[in-house]
Design an enzyme around this catalytic site. Sequence first.
Site, PDB file in Angstrom:
ATOM      1  CE  LYS A  82      10.573 -12.660  14.164  1.00 53.54           C
ATOM      2  NZ  LYS A  82       9.991 -11.461  13.550  1.00 53.54           N
ATOM      3  CD  GLU A 122      -2.187 -17.746  21.786  1.00 51.65           C
ATOM      4  OE1 GLU A 122      -3.001 -18.038  20.880  1.00 51.65           O
ATOM      5  OE2 GLU A 122      -1.885 -16.587  22.078  1.00 51.65           O
ATOM      6  CB  CYS A 133      -5.267 -15.851  18.573  1.00 49.52           C
ATOM      7  SG  CYS A 133      -4.879 -15.313  20.224  1.00 49.52           S
ATOM      8  CD  GLU A 163      -6.536 -16.950  13.328  1.00 45.36           C
ATOM      9  OE1 GLU A 163      -5.491 -17.355  12.800  1.00 45.36           O
ATOM     10  OE2 GLU A 163      -6.640 -16.719  14.548  1.00 45.36           O
TER      11      GLU A 163
HETATM   12  P1  NDP Z   1       3.079 -15.553  11.485  1.00 51.36           P
HETATM   13  O1  NDP Z   1       2.697 -16.769  12.226  1.00 51.36           O
HETATM   14  O2  NDP Z   1       3.840 -15.681  10.226  1.00 51.36           O
HETATM   15  O3  NDP Z   1       3.923 -14.570  12.428  1.00 51.36           O
HETATM   16  C1  NDP Z   1       4.089 -14.694  13.813  1.00 51.36           C
HETATM   17  C2  NDP Z   1       5.549 -14.474  14.193  1.00 51.36           C
HETATM   18  O4  NDP Z   1       6.350 -15.540  13.702  1.00 51.36           O
HETATM   19  C3  NDP Z   1       6.155 -13.219  13.589  1.00 51.36           C
HETATM   20  O5  NDP Z   1       7.103 -12.687  14.476  1.00 51.36           O
HETATM   21  C4  NDP Z   1       6.831 -13.774  12.350  1.00 51.36           C
HETATM   22  O6  NDP Z   1       7.815 -12.928  11.845  1.00 51.36           O
HETATM   23  C5  NDP Z   1       7.387 -15.053  12.875  1.00 51.36           C
HETATM   24  N1  NDP Z   1       7.686 -16.084  11.876  1.00 51.36           N
HETATM   25  C6  NDP Z   1       7.249 -16.207  10.604  1.00 51.36           C
HETATM   26  N2  NDP Z   1       7.728 -17.319  10.037  1.00 51.36           N
HETATM   27  C7  NDP Z   1       8.497 -17.936  10.969  1.00 51.36           C
HETATM   28  C8  NDP Z   1       9.269 -19.138  11.013  1.00 51.36           C
HETATM   29  N3  NDP Z   1       9.330 -19.961   9.982  1.00 51.36           N
HETATM   30  N4  NDP Z   1       9.932 -19.446  12.138  1.00 51.36           N
HETATM   31  C9  NDP Z   1       9.860 -18.662  13.228  1.00 51.36           C
HETATM   32  N5  NDP Z   1       9.163 -17.503  13.256  1.00 51.36           N
HETATM   33  C10 NDP Z   1       8.483 -17.152  12.141  1.00 51.36           C
HETATM   34  O7  NDP Z   1       1.791 -14.725  11.221  1.00 51.36           O
HETATM   35  P2  NDP Z   1       1.609 -13.597  10.094  1.00 51.36           P
HETATM   36  O8  NDP Z   1       2.118 -12.370  10.652  1.00 51.36           O
HETATM   37  O9  NDP Z   1       2.164 -13.997   8.782  1.00 51.36           O
HETATM   38  O10 NDP Z   1       0.044 -13.645   9.917  1.00 51.36           O
HETATM   39  C11 NDP Z   1      -0.540 -14.602   9.066  1.00 51.36           C
HETATM   40  C12 NDP Z   1      -1.823 -15.100   9.636  1.00 51.36           C
HETATM   41  O11 NDP Z   1      -1.560 -15.721  10.878  1.00 51.36           O
HETATM   42  C13 NDP Z   1      -2.799 -14.015   9.977  1.00 51.36           C
HETATM   43  O12 NDP Z   1      -3.557 -13.681   8.872  1.00 51.36           O
HETATM   44  C14 NDP Z   1      -3.592 -14.645  11.054  1.00 51.36           C
HETATM   45  O13 NDP Z   1      -4.627 -15.423  10.519  1.00 51.36           O
HETATM   46  C15 NDP Z   1      -2.627 -15.537  11.767  1.00 51.36           C
HETATM   47  N6  NDP Z   1      -2.081 -14.976  12.999  1.00 51.36           N
HETATM   48  C16 NDP Z   1      -2.526 -15.486  14.142  1.00 51.36           C
HETATM   49  C17 NDP Z   1      -2.062 -14.994  15.331  1.00 51.36           C
HETATM   50  C18 NDP Z   1      -2.539 -15.544  16.600  1.00 51.36           C
HETATM   51  O14 NDP Z   1      -2.227 -15.013  17.653  1.00 51.36           O
HETATM   52  N7  NDP Z   1      -3.287 -16.597  16.562  1.00 51.36           N
HETATM   53  C19 NDP Z   1      -1.121 -13.887  15.394  1.00 51.36           C
HETATM   54  C20 NDP Z   1      -0.654 -13.437  14.106  1.00 51.36           C
HETATM   55  C21 NDP Z   1      -1.146 -13.972  12.969  1.00 51.36           C
HETATM   56  P3  NDP Z   1       7.378 -11.782  10.815  1.00 51.36           P
HETATM   57  O15 NDP Z   1       6.325 -10.972  11.439  1.00 51.36           O
HETATM   58  O16 NDP Z   1       8.595 -11.007  10.675  1.00 51.36           O
HETATM   59  O17 NDP Z   1       6.930 -12.492   9.577  1.00 51.36           O
END
Ligand code: NDP
Length: 499
Positions: free
Chosen positions: A199, A273, A307, A404
């Site tokens: 996904k 991760e 990240c 972050e």
């Molecule tokens: P999320 O952790 O919400 O998103 C990562 C992935 O998980 C997306 O595909 C998201 O879908 C999906 N997701 C969201 N909720 C669930 C759930 N309950 N169960 C399974 N999958 C889920 O990150 P965000 O996009 O909301 O970003 C928020 C913050 O997270 C950022 O501001 C940043 O600080 C951090 N972040 C960190 C990352 C890293 O690599 N360390 C990467 C991305 C974000 P969808 O996109 O459709 O919501």
Amino acid sequence: MSKVERAASSALQEGEPVWGYADAPESTDVVKLEDRYGLFIGGEFVEPKSGRRFTTIDPATEEPLAEVADAGPEDVDLAVRSARDAFDGGWRDLPGSERAKYLYRIARMLQERSREFAVLESMNGGKPIKESRDVDLPLAAAHFFYYAGWADKLEYAFPNRRPRPLGVAGQVIPWNFPMLMAAWKLAPALATGNTAVLKPAETTPLTALLLAEVIREADLPPGVVNILTGAGETGALVVGHPDVDKVAFTGSTEVGKIIRRQIAGSGKHLTLELGGKAANIVFEDAPLDQAVEGVVNGIFFNQGHVCCAGSRLLVQEPIFATLVDKLKERLQTLRVGNPLDKNTDIGAINSRAQLTKIEELVQVGIREGGEMYQPECVLPERGFWFRPTLFTNVSQSHRIAREEIFGPVLSILTFRTPEEAVEKANNTPYGLSAGVWTEKGSRILWMAERMRAGVVWANTFNRFDPSSPFGGYRESGFGREGGLHGLEPYLELDGGGRV
Ligand code: NDP
């Protein structure tokens, strides 16, 4: 040069001329977008049973790009069933050398269509084309090549441990490196004989759908890879599906914790991760001009949506003023704007929600007493933008030094001794990466031993290689991706090794 603009810059002495860059936009002709996309299940694009769709946009213009499907419970069930059938129906038993052929084929096709993928990645995600072209796509192809090489050598990788695939992998990835994260997840899963339901993030589904096209053209047996677009709810459905054997997630620590709770006791294998707040540490004996480039790359690469970004700069006191001056000067030369312009250093922020989060945390930084510096630069009128930003006068308790931000914002702190640097660097709940800048090899080793981080870069930052394991400690997650280590979380091994 067809067009050279002469521009005045407040950064220079009055009257001193500066030669600006002509526009150098990459053409979007190479990308053929559909108006609407289905879900990729069982080797075909199918209409979503949910009947729901959403619009995906270009964050640099806010223009819609396409309608994509929003997978619901029935769709997830179909995809998992299709992955299970493909697993039981032959993929698990296919000789590694045969699985490798598919992975090599996908890798070569990614290389052939690299420009198309890179342009689409920049259109849908906002990252500068020079990064999607020179980093994301070459690395994504390299991961498929690398894991293709392991597919028929698992017995050598894990001698006397009878490596066996786990089954169906449910993989949820974020929006910051959509193609690269898809490759990090799919390549080791397929090389080890698993099948997958992937996904992509809600804001960046388009390159994953283009990858689905490549997978189909590569004749991968139907159902070995299924790609479901949707939002967080779809991710939760994939993760929670009872017939998923292994969950691999990259994203926020918050969602990582939700997932861990959600699948606790289910017997599913899990790798997480998650976030980071990496220290980039510059000692007084470091080559300063190189360190400045490393610091800039550490935090402004991909708008800071990384990240492992070096978002906390620790500078040894004697060089603090010099380094900050050099950084400010360098920031004035960064070009912010159209992601498709080959001269752009900093592209668009990925979404309005992320921009709001960055703006809020920056306001907190100011309120808490941080001194903010931003270069003067004109931002485009539409789209989501944030200037490269530095904060001095930051202490360890400030939120901008702890949380972050996931944007182009650097917090600068100081230290006096190596011991203090170690203490400050490790003073975070995260543990994903760190950087050390010094002339002394012995100090690099001394520091690396003491950093509580999965990756420690020395005199460089944000370097990635498929043969090198990547992953964190504590709130940055567990399990490793990349390298030999990246195979293990997808395998059942005699004598343990379960992640
Ligand atoms: P999320 O952790 O919400 O998103 C990562 C992935 O998980 C997306 O595909 C998201 O879908 C999906 N997701 C969201 N909720 C669930 C759930 N309950 N169960 C399974 N999958 C889920 O990150 P965000 O996009 O909301 O970003 C928020 C913050 O997270 C950022 O501001 C940043 O600080 C951090 N972040 C960190 C990352 C890293 O690599 N360390 C990467 C991305 C974000 P969808 O996109 O459709 O919501």
